[in-house]
Design a protein around this motif. Structure first.
Motif: not given
Length: 271
Positions: A240-249
């Motif tokens: 899930d790291i990529s998705s939470v990174l994208d959301k934060s960005f």
């Protein structure tokens, strides 16, 4: 004797140059800022040692109190919204954009208790400032060695939970004054997911209305700071790291454009 005779002339020349040369103002403020911060660090080192006996995140309270007045000398003011989001209990990871060394002043403006930073290892060798950073419990990483950085993050996640710490990370990894956000590195998000703690995004508005490094301009100005609602990571895994990174960005880039006086980019790809 000649040197003594020239001193009054030099003292008169400085205010004149401050009035007529924006380039001189830029270098004068930058040099004063670095020198003054090093002097403050020198004064604060014994205070931290007396308070905590050595390296301890509680020293950040002392550092915060000592540094917060510096903004007035530089003509910088802050407008902060969303402070209630920092009242989240327990450990969490703060992620924010990174534009210049002036970010330290904004960080100290809103730094919550039991919070320290993750910073590049080179900072540790910056004289008295490096010593005070070490005393404040700052976690140093070697950005040139990915394996070292990952091991530090693993240890930081354990320490966060064991000692009830909050960690402030600049996920862009370097300073950026291009009017947007650089692609985020994954370290902060690995850290949050591994520790299963929330992410709290914080956005500083563009400095372009008063501070321009390339153009050598450093005027007085106001920085708007927006603290965004937490992003939970409970139950997330490494997948899930990529998705939470994208959301934060996405939420941070949107906030950056919203609060900045001027931006000239729609933003890059996220990773």
């Amino acid at each position: 004797m000649e040197v003594l005779w020239m001193m009054p002339a030099l003292l008169l020349l400085i205010p004149l140059l401050l009035c007529i040369s924006s380039t001189f103002v830029y270098y004068f403020k930058k040099c004063w800022y670095v020198g003054y911060m090093m002097c403050l660090a020198l004064v604060t080192i014994p205070m931290c040692i007396v308070k905590s006996g050595g390296r301890d995140v509680e020293n950040m309270r002392v550092i915060r109190a000592v540094v917060r007045h510096v903004k007035y000398y530089l003509g910088v003011r802050y407008e902060v919204s969303g402070l209630e989001h920092l009242q989240t209990k327990g450990p969490y990871v703060i992620v924010s954009n990174h534009q210049s060394s002036l970010d330290v002043l904004g960080l100290m403006e809103i730094l919550p208790d039991r919070c320290t930073m993750i910073a590049k290892k080179e900072l540790m060798y910056c004289g008295t400032v490096g010593i005070i950073c070490w005393l404040g419990g700052i976690v140093f990483i070697n950005r040139k060695k990915t394996s070292d950085a990952k091991s530090v993050m693993v240890e930081a996640a354990k320490t966060m939970l064991d000692e009830n710490l909050r960690l402030w990370v600049f996920p862009e990894g370097t300073r950026n004054q291009k009017g947007d956000l650089l692609p985020f590195k994954k370290g902060a998000f690995h850290l949050a997911v591994q520790a299963q703690v929330p992410i709290i995004p914080i956005v500083f508005s563009s400095y372009s209305n008063f501070y321009l490094r390339k153009e050598k301009q450093f005027n007085s100005g106001t920085i708007r700071v927006k603290i965004l609602p937490k992003i939970d990571t409970k139950g997330m895994t490494s997948d899930d790291i990529s998705s939470v990174l994208d959301k934060s960005f996405d939420v941070m880039l949107s906030a950056f454009k919203d609060i900045s006086p001027y931006t000239h980019s729609n933003g890059p790809a996220k990773h």
